[in-house]
Write a protein that holds these residues in place. Structure first.
Motif, PDB file in Angstrom:
ATOM      1  N   ASP A  15       0.836  -1.202   0.000  1.00  0.00           N
ATOM      2  CA  ASP A  15       0.000   0.000   0.000  1.00  0.00           C
ATOM      3  C   ASP A  15       0.871   1.252   0.000  1.00  0.00           C
ATOM      4  O   ASP A  15       1.824   1.371   0.785  1.00  0.00           O
ATOM      5  N   ARG A  16       0.550   2.165  -0.900  1.00  0.00           N
ATOM      6  CA  ARG A  16       1.264   3.439  -0.957  1.00  0.00           C
ATOM      7  C   ARG A  16       0.388   4.469  -1.657  1.00  0.00           C
ATOM      8  O   ARG A  16      -0.593   4.115  -2.321  1.00  0.00           O
ATOM      9  N   LYS A  17       0.729   5.723  -1.541  1.00  0.00           N
ATOM     10  CA  LYS A  17      -0.051   6.791  -2.152  1.00  0.00           C
ATOM     11  C   LYS A  17       0.114   6.779  -3.674  1.00  0.00           C
ATOM     12  O   LYS A  17       1.171   6.451  -4.199  1.00  0.00           O
ATOM     13  N   GLY A  18      -0.947   7.181  -4.352  1.00  0.00           N
ATOM     14  CA  GLY A  18      -0.871   7.419  -5.787  1.00  0.00           C
ATOM     15  C   GLY A  18      -1.273   6.263  -6.672  1.00  0.00           C
ATOM     16  O   GLY A  18      -1.366   6.428  -7.895  1.00  0.00           O
ATOM     17  N   VAL A  23      -3.455   4.257 -11.786  1.00  0.00           N
ATOM     18  CA  VAL A  23      -4.201   3.214 -12.493  1.00  0.00           C
ATOM     19  C   VAL A  23      -5.328   3.837 -13.313  1.00  0.00           C
ATOM     20  O   VAL A  23      -5.522   3.508 -14.493  1.00  0.00           O
ATOM     21  N   ALA A  24      -6.084   4.755 -12.707  1.00  0.00           N
ATOM     22  CA  ALA A  24      -7.197   5.398 -13.404  1.00  0.00           C
ATOM     23  C   ALA A  24      -6.708   6.191 -14.615  1.00  0.00           C
ATOM     24  O   ALA A  24      -7.337   6.156 -15.685  1.00  0.00           O
ATOM     25  N   ASN A  25      -5.611   6.894 -14.469  1.00  0.00           N
ATOM     26  CA  ASN A  25      -5.064   7.671 -15.589  1.00  0.00           C
ATOM     27  C   ASN A  25      -4.629   6.771 -16.731  1.00  0.00           C
ATOM     28  O   ASN A  25      -4.842   7.090 -17.910  1.00  0.00           O
ATOM     29  N   SER A  26      -4.029   5.633 -16.397  1.00  0.00           N
ATOM     30  CA  SER A  26      -3.588   4.698 -17.435  1.00  0.00           C
ATOM     31  C   SER A  26      -4.796   4.127 -18.179  1.00  0.00           C
ATOM     32  O   SER A  26      -4.777   3.996 -19.409  1.00  0.00           O
ATOM     33  N   ILE A  27      -5.836   3.789 -17.445  1.00  0.00           N
ATOM     34  CA  ILE A  27      -7.045   3.251 -18.067  1.00  0.00           C
ATOM     35  C   ILE A  27      -7.685   4.290 -18.979  1.00  0.00           C
ATOM     36  O   ILE A  27      -8.076   4.001 -20.116  1.00  0.00           O
ATOM     37  N   CYS A  55     -14.597  -1.243 -19.659  1.00  0.00           N
ATOM     38  CA  CYS A  55     -14.952  -1.498 -21.055  1.00  0.00           C
ATOM     39  C   CYS A  55     -14.058  -0.607 -21.910  1.00  0.00           C
ATOM     40  O   CYS A  55     -13.748   0.529 -21.539  1.00  0.00           O
ATOM     41  N   GLY A  56     -13.640  -1.136 -23.010  1.00  0.00           N
ATOM     42  CA  GLY A  56     -12.696  -0.413 -23.838  1.00  0.00           C
ATOM     43  C   GLY A  56     -13.119  -0.389 -25.290  1.00  0.00           C
ATOM     44  O   GLY A  56     -14.175  -0.919 -25.651  1.00  0.00           O
ATOM     45  N   PRO A  57     -12.303   0.207 -26.133  1.00  0.00           N
ATOM     46  CA  PRO A  57     -12.615   0.227 -27.568  1.00  0.00           C
ATOM     47  C   PRO A  57     -12.620  -1.185 -28.137  1.00  0.00           C
ATOM     48  O   PRO A  57     -12.011  -2.095 -27.573  1.00  0.00           O
ATOM     49  N   GLN A  58     -13.312  -1.375 -29.247  1.00  0.00           N
ATOM     50  CA  GLN A  58     -13.485  -2.700 -29.821  1.00  0.00           C
ATOM     51  C   GLN A  58     -12.153  -3.364 -30.139  1.00  0.00           C
ATOM     52  O   GLN A  58     -12.025  -4.590 -30.050  1.00  0.00           O
ATOM     53  N   ALA A  59     -11.167  -2.570 -30.485  1.00  0.00           N
ATOM     54  CA  ALA A  59      -9.872  -3.124 -30.891  1.00  0.00           C
ATOM     55  C   ALA A  59      -8.990  -3.514 -29.704  1.00  0.00           C
ATOM     56  O   ALA A  59      -7.919  -4.102 -29.896  1.00  0.00           O
ATOM     57  N   MET A  60      -9.415  -3.212 -28.492  1.00  0.00           N
ATOM     58  CA  MET A  60      -8.575  -3.483 -27.325  1.00  0.00           C
ATOM     59  C   MET A  60      -8.424  -4.988 -27.092  1.00  0.00           C
ATOM     60  O   MET A  60      -9.367  -5.763 -27.214  1.00  0.00           O
ATOM     61  N   THR A  61      -7.212  -5.386 -26.758  1.00  0.00           N
ATOM     62  CA  THR A  61      -6.912  -6.778 -26.444  1.00  0.00           C
ATOM     63  C   THR A  61      -6.117  -6.843 -25.151  1.00  0.00           C
ATOM     64  O   THR A  61      -5.643  -5.814 -24.643  1.00  0.00           O
ATOM     65  N   ILE A  62      -5.965  -8.053 -24.625  1.00  0.00           N
ATOM     66  CA  ILE A  62      -5.124  -8.258 -23.449  1.00  0.00           C
ATOM     67  C   ILE A  62      -3.713  -7.744 -23.721  1.00  0.00           C
ATOM     68  O   ILE A  62      -3.090  -7.081 -22.878  1.00  0.00           O
ATOM     69  N   GLU A  63      -3.225  -8.026 -24.912  1.00  0.00           N
ATOM     70  CA  GLU A  63      -1.845  -7.652 -25.271  1.00  0.00           C
ATOM     71  C   GLU A  63      -1.683  -6.137 -25.357  1.00  0.00           C
ATOM     72  O   GLU A  63      -0.690  -5.576 -24.858  1.00  0.00           O
ATOM     73  N   SER A  64      -2.659  -5.460 -25.960  1.00  0.00           N
ATOM     74  CA  SER A  64      -2.535  -4.008 -26.093  1.00  0.00           C
ATOM     75  C   SER A  64      -2.640  -3.319 -24.744  1.00  0.00           C
ATOM     76  O   SER A  64      -1.916  -2.347 -24.463  1.00  0.00           O
ATOM     77  N   PHE A  65      -3.529  -3.808 -23.891  1.00  0.00           N
ATOM     78  CA  PHE A  65      -3.642  -3.229 -22.557  1.00  0.00           C
ATOM     79  C   PHE A  65      -2.356  -3.457 -21.764  1.00  0.00           C
ATOM     80  O   PHE A  65      -1.872  -2.559 -21.077  1.00  0.00           O
ATOM     81  N   THR A  66      -1.826  -4.671 -21.848  1.00  0.00           N
ATOM     82  CA  THR A  66      -0.604  -5.009 -21.112  1.00  0.00           C
ATOM     83  C   THR A  66       0.547  -4.085 -21.504  1.00  0.00           C
ATOM     84  O   THR A  66       1.282  -3.583 -20.644  1.00  0.00           O
ATOM     85  N   GLU A  67       0.687  -3.862 -22.791  1.00  0.00           N
ATOM     86  CA  GLU A  67       1.778  -2.992 -23.265  1.00  0.00           C
ATOM     87  C   GLU A  67       1.648  -1.579 -22.704  1.00  0.00           C
ATOM     88  O   GLU A  67       2.624  -0.974 -22.261  1.00  0.00           O
ATOM     89  N   ALA A  68       0.410  -1.056 -22.682  1.00  0.00           N
ATOM     90  CA  ALA A  68       0.209   0.314 -22.213  1.00  0.00           C
ATOM     91  C   ALA A  68       0.279   0.430 -20.697  1.00  0.00           C
ATOM     92  O   ALA A  68       0.690   1.469 -20.159  1.00  0.00           O
ATOM     93  N   PHE A  69      -0.116  -0.630 -19.996  1.00  0.00           N
ATOM     94  CA  PHE A  69      -0.197  -0.559 -18.537  1.00  0.00           C
ATOM     95  C   PHE A  69       1.127  -0.913 -17.849  1.00  0.00           C
ATOM     96  O   PHE A  69       1.339  -0.560 -16.686  1.00  0.00           O
ATOM     97  N   THR A  70       2.007  -1.596 -18.532  1.00  0.00           N
ATOM     98  CA  THR A  70       3.258  -2.072 -17.924  1.00  0.00           C
ATOM     99  C   THR A  70       4.089  -0.963 -17.271  1.00  0.00           C
ATOM    100  O   THR A  70       4.638  -1.170 -16.173  1.00  0.00           O
ATOM    101  N   PRO A  71       4.224   0.228 -17.869  1.00  0.00           N
ATOM    102  CA  PRO A  71       5.010   1.285 -17.187  1.00  0.00           C
ATOM    103  C   PRO A  71       4.470   1.642 -15.800  1.00  0.00           C
ATOM    104  O   PRO A  71       5.241   1.838 -14.851  1.00  0.00           O
ATOM    105  N   VAL A  72       3.150   1.726 -15.655  1.00  0.00           N
ATOM    106  CA  VAL A  72       2.556   2.016 -14.343  1.00  0.00           C
ATOM    107  C   VAL A  72       2.793   0.854 -13.391  1.00  0.00           C
ATOM    108  O   VAL A  72       3.159   1.044 -12.220  1.00  0.00           O
ATOM    109  N   ALA A  73       2.592  -0.368 -13.880  1.00  0.00           N
ATOM    110  CA  ALA A  73       2.788  -1.553 -13.044  1.00  0.00           C
ATOM    111  C   ALA A  73       4.219  -1.634 -12.545  1.00  0.00           C
ATOM    112  O   ALA A  73       4.478  -1.992 -11.386  1.00  0.00           O
ATOM    113  N   ALA A  75       6.383   0.945 -12.233  1.00  0.00           N
ATOM    114  CA  ALA A  75       6.691   2.070 -11.344  1.00  0.00           C
ATOM    115  C   ALA A  75       6.172   1.837  -9.927  1.00  0.00           C
ATOM    116  O   ALA A  75       6.842   2.215  -8.949  1.00  0.00           O
ATOM    117  N   PHE A  76       5.017   1.189  -9.804  1.00  0.00           N
ATOM    118  CA  PHE A  76       4.426   0.969  -8.482  1.00  0.00           C
ATOM    119  C   PHE A  76       4.619  -0.464  -7.983  1.00  0.00           C
ATOM    120  O   PHE A  76       4.067  -0.840  -6.954  1.00  0.00           O
TER     121      PHE A  76
END
Length: 285
Positions: A15-18, A23-27, A55-73, A75-76
């Motif tokens: 647990d930590r601040k931020g 997470v919300a900003n990345s989503i 819920c995301g755009p029709q083109a969203m996949t597990i792989e595309s989300f993972t690529e975009a979310f990894t920097p936040v994951a 960092a925290f």
């Protein structure tokens, strides 16, 4: 009209601040909308848990989300997984001779109350073969003795792998899985125990409960671990009894409770609402 979630993001970390803001900003940056959000900070362990349905755009996949979310994951230092709700989990149901939980699960699945695909019913008896086949579900008879236990479990694992099983449901399967098998299937096996754990373990729990003059009979659904009936508890419930009830009354009420509790636990697991916190669970309802 509120949109239906396509994905569920599960997060566990120190647990930590931020965390929530990041997470919300990345989503949001991925053009996704948060449909449901639950979080819990465990003051005892200092751990933070979060479940976000999106819920995301029709083109969203597990792989595309993972690529975009990894920097936040990174960092925290998040432990995280993203699940695609559009894919039903594959479940194997195991049963012995008591069919009340099996019947309930098959009915709830056929009426779309449980979002899963039942790949097979496996049993050490043939009692429920016709019932399974009536639903169009393959049935496998895997008899077992102390001498053939390792061979039987090897065949079971073969079926799990061939069917790409995500979840095994022990619907009154009256055999103890070996420690080795429990470890292989860690977090993927749910059992229903005919008692409000930790009370009345072992044989004939309803008879023992009757002898003690209990005023409630209960059931416990939990994940299976090598420690018999000691796995993390998912959900429990009870029904009220009194002095006029017979052992048969207790059994009938208990079986109704077992079916209800097991179905509830399975649904929570299928919707990715259960997270492990050591020997305990976080259940987001």
């Amino acid at each position: 009209m509120q949109k239906t979630a396509d994905f569920v993001l599960l997060i566990a970390t120190e647990d930590r601040k931020g965390i929530v803001a990041a997470v919300a900003n990345s989503i949001a940056s991925q053009d996704c909308n948060i449909v449901e959000n639950s979080q819990f900070g465990d003051a005892y362990t200092g751990r933070f848990f979060m479940r976000v349905a999106i819920c995301g755009p029709q083109a969203m996949t597990i792989e595309s989300f993972t690529e975009a979310f990894t920097p936040v994951a990174t960092a925290f230092r998040l432990e995280w997984r993203i699940h695609d709700l559009r894919r039903k989990l594959k479940a194997m149901i195991m049963v012995s001779q008591g069919g009340h939980c099996l019947n309930d699960l098959l009915y709830r699945t056929s009426t779309n109350r449980l979002p899963m695909e039942v790949t097979s019913v496996v049993s050490n008896h043939t009692t429920w073969q016709r019932r399974a086949e009536h639903e169009g579900v393959p049935f496998y008879h895997l008899p077992i003795t102390p001498e053939t236990k390792l061979e039987q479990e090897a065949r079971l694992m073969q079926l799990v792998e061939e069917q790409e099983v995500d979840l095994i449901i022990l619907a009154r399967y009256m055999q103890v899985l070996s420690d080795q098998l429990c470890r292989k299937l860690d977090g993927r096996v749910i059992n229903i125990h005919h008692s409000f754990l930790p009370g009345f373990k072992g044989a004939k729990p309803y008879h023992r409960a009757y002898e003690r003059g209990v005023k409630m009979v209960g059931a416990t659904a939990h994940y299976v671990t090598p420690d018999l009936d000691e796995g993390p508890i998912i959900t429990q419930d009870v029904s009220i009894v009194d002095h006029a009830d017979t052992v048969e009354d207790l059994i009938a009420q208990g079986q109704d409770t077992e079916s209800r509790v097991l179905a509830r636990a399975v649904k929570l697991h299928l919707e990715h609402r259960v997270m492990l916190n050591g020997s305990r669970t976080i259940v987001f309802k």
